[in-house]
Design a protein around this motif. Structure first.
Motif, PDB file in Angstrom:
ATOM      1  N   TYR A   1       0.809  -1.210   0.000  1.00  0.00           N
ATOM      2  CA  TYR A   1       0.000   0.000   0.000  1.00  0.00           C
ATOM      3  C   TYR A   1       0.847   1.267   0.000  1.00  0.00           C
ATOM      4  CZ  TYR A   1      -3.460  -3.506   1.121  1.00  0.00           C
ATOM      5  OH  TYR A   1      -4.256  -4.625   1.080  1.00  0.00           O
ATOM      6  N   THR A   2       1.884   1.296   0.826  1.00  0.00           N
ATOM      7  CA  THR A   2       2.663   2.537   0.945  1.00  0.00           C
ATOM      8  C   THR A   2       3.474   2.852  -0.309  1.00  0.00           C
ATOM      9  OG1 THR A   2       4.531   1.399   2.017  1.00  0.00           O
ATOM     10  CG2 THR A   2       2.813   2.305   3.452  1.00  0.00           C
ATOM     11  N   ALA A   3       3.702   1.860  -1.170  1.00  0.00           N
ATOM     12  CA  ALA A   3       4.412   2.128  -2.423  1.00  0.00           C
ATOM     13  C   ALA A   3       3.660   3.148  -3.271  1.00  0.00           C
ATOM     14  CB  ALA A   3       4.602   0.831  -3.205  1.00  0.00           C
ATOM     15  N   HIS A   4       2.356   3.249  -3.046  1.00  0.00           N
ATOM     16  CA  HIS A   4       1.533   4.189  -3.810  1.00  0.00           C
ATOM     17  C   HIS A   4       1.110   5.388  -2.963  1.00  0.00           C
ATOM     18  CE1 HIS A   4       1.359   0.854  -6.612  1.00  0.00           C
ATOM     19  NE2 HIS A   4       0.875   0.092  -5.655  1.00  0.00           N
TER      20      HIS A   4
ATOM     21  N   ASP B   1       0.983   8.958  -4.568  1.00  0.00           N
ATOM     22  CA  ASP B   1      -0.119   9.114  -5.520  1.00  0.00           C
ATOM     23  C   ASP B   1      -1.449   9.286  -4.787  1.00  0.00           C
ATOM     24  OD1 ASP B   1       1.603   8.855  -7.667  1.00  0.00           O
ATOM     25  OD2 ASP B   1       1.284   6.694  -7.862  1.00  0.00           O
ATOM     26  N   VAL B   2      -1.625   8.509  -3.710  1.00  0.00           N
ATOM     27  CA  VAL B   2      -2.862   8.596  -2.938  1.00  0.00           C
ATOM     28  C   VAL B   2      -2.993   9.989  -2.316  1.00  0.00           C
ATOM     29  CG1 VAL B   2      -4.098   7.732  -0.915  1.00  0.00           C
ATOM     30  CG2 VAL B   2      -2.992   6.125  -2.487  1.00  0.00           C
TER      31      VAL B   2
END
Length: 289
Positions: free
Chosen positions: A149-152, A155-156
């Motif tokens: 999740y934190t890889a994005h 962007d979030v």
């Protein structure tokens, strides 16, 4: 035939594999570590540090002949090609069994046979094949990586919104480094044969809590929008994901709703001898990157 018993890591140039190898090199001499990779070029840096590089292609079982030796401790890191993993994993298992490997550790999925989401099916089949092989084994049933999740995260934050269909379901994730450290502990320690470890983070969190953490650290409001499974699927496809993979992600969220990724057995913290990495720390690292 090699006389020295080695610790052999498959998939060693992947994200988890790299961390495992680094952990092993900090714990044992490089001469006791070997890696099985498709491309020797990608492992050239490891070879330069004294690691033995063995090349093989899981899609060509004949290339696995001779990559393992009697007594080797083997870590089978699950492949990334969803849909093709069962024959690939079986090829490795067969080669390890034929060589008389001393231990086969496998990175499966949290819950094992009890996991009801489709992504678990290939892991269940792999564990069954390992049991049928008669090899001494350890099942490292990894929960979700926080990095999934934190890889994005950036962007979030930019969008100001997180969309999913997990409702109030919780995820006991941990950092990829935590899972790598657990594998190193098993491969370098004793007394793990025949054990099944349900590996997960110490604290389970919800997507609403994740959105709040992003908001707090980024200084920008991020909202979690819970939608129906159909709406979630359409959103993922609209974002460019293939329909099949999008369906898998929606199915995982359904498993989260059922509580299948919320377990906090404590196995991971016990294996690594420290608390697991908090979600906040993973968020901080991702936003800094």
């Amino acid at each position: 035939m090699r006389e020295q018993k080695m610790i052999v890591v498959t998939g060693a140039t992947g994200q988890l594999g790299r961390l495992v190898v680094e952990g092993l090199l900090a714990a044992v001499p490089a001469s006791e570590v070997a890696v099985v990779v498709r491309s020797a070029e990608k492992a050239a840096d490891l070879a330069a540090r004294g690691v033995e590089v063995r090349t093989a292609d899981y899609n060509r079982p004949e290339t696995l002949a001779g990559v393992f030796a009697a007594g080797d401790r083997v870590l089978l890191i699950s492949g990334s090609e969803v849909g093709n993993r069962i024959p690939q994993h079986r090829a490795v298992i067969d080669a390890a069994a034929a060589a008389g490997a001393g231990l086969l550790a496998y990175t499966g999925v949290l819950g094992g046979d009890a996991a009801g989401f489709r992504l678990a099916d290939e892991h269940k089949a792999t564990e069954a094949a390992i049991l049928a092989s008669g090899l001494p084994y350890v099942f490292l049933r990894n929960g979700w990586y926080s990095e999934n999740y934190t890889a994005h995260a950036a962007d979030v934050v930019e969008r100001g919104a997180l969309v999913g269909s997990s409702g109030e379901g919780r995820i006991a994730s941990a950092a990829r480094q935590d899972y790598a450290d657990a594998a190193v502990a098993v491969l370098t320690g004793d007394g793990h044969e025949g054990r099944v470890y349900e590996l997960s983070g110490d604290v389970a969190w919800s997507f609403a809590e994740y959105a709040a953490e992003l908001s707090a650290q980024a200084g920008k409001q991020v909202a979690f929008h819970n939608v129906s499974a159909d709406e979630h699927l359409k959103a993922l496809i609209g974002a460019g994901l293939p329909e099949g993979f999008a369906g898998i992600l929606v199915d995982v969220d359904a498993g989260i709703v059922r509580g299948e990724l919320a377990g906090t057995s404590g196995d991971l913290a016990r294996l690594i001898g420290r608390p697991t990495t908090p979600l906040a720390a993973s968020v901080q690292a991702a936003l800094k990157a």
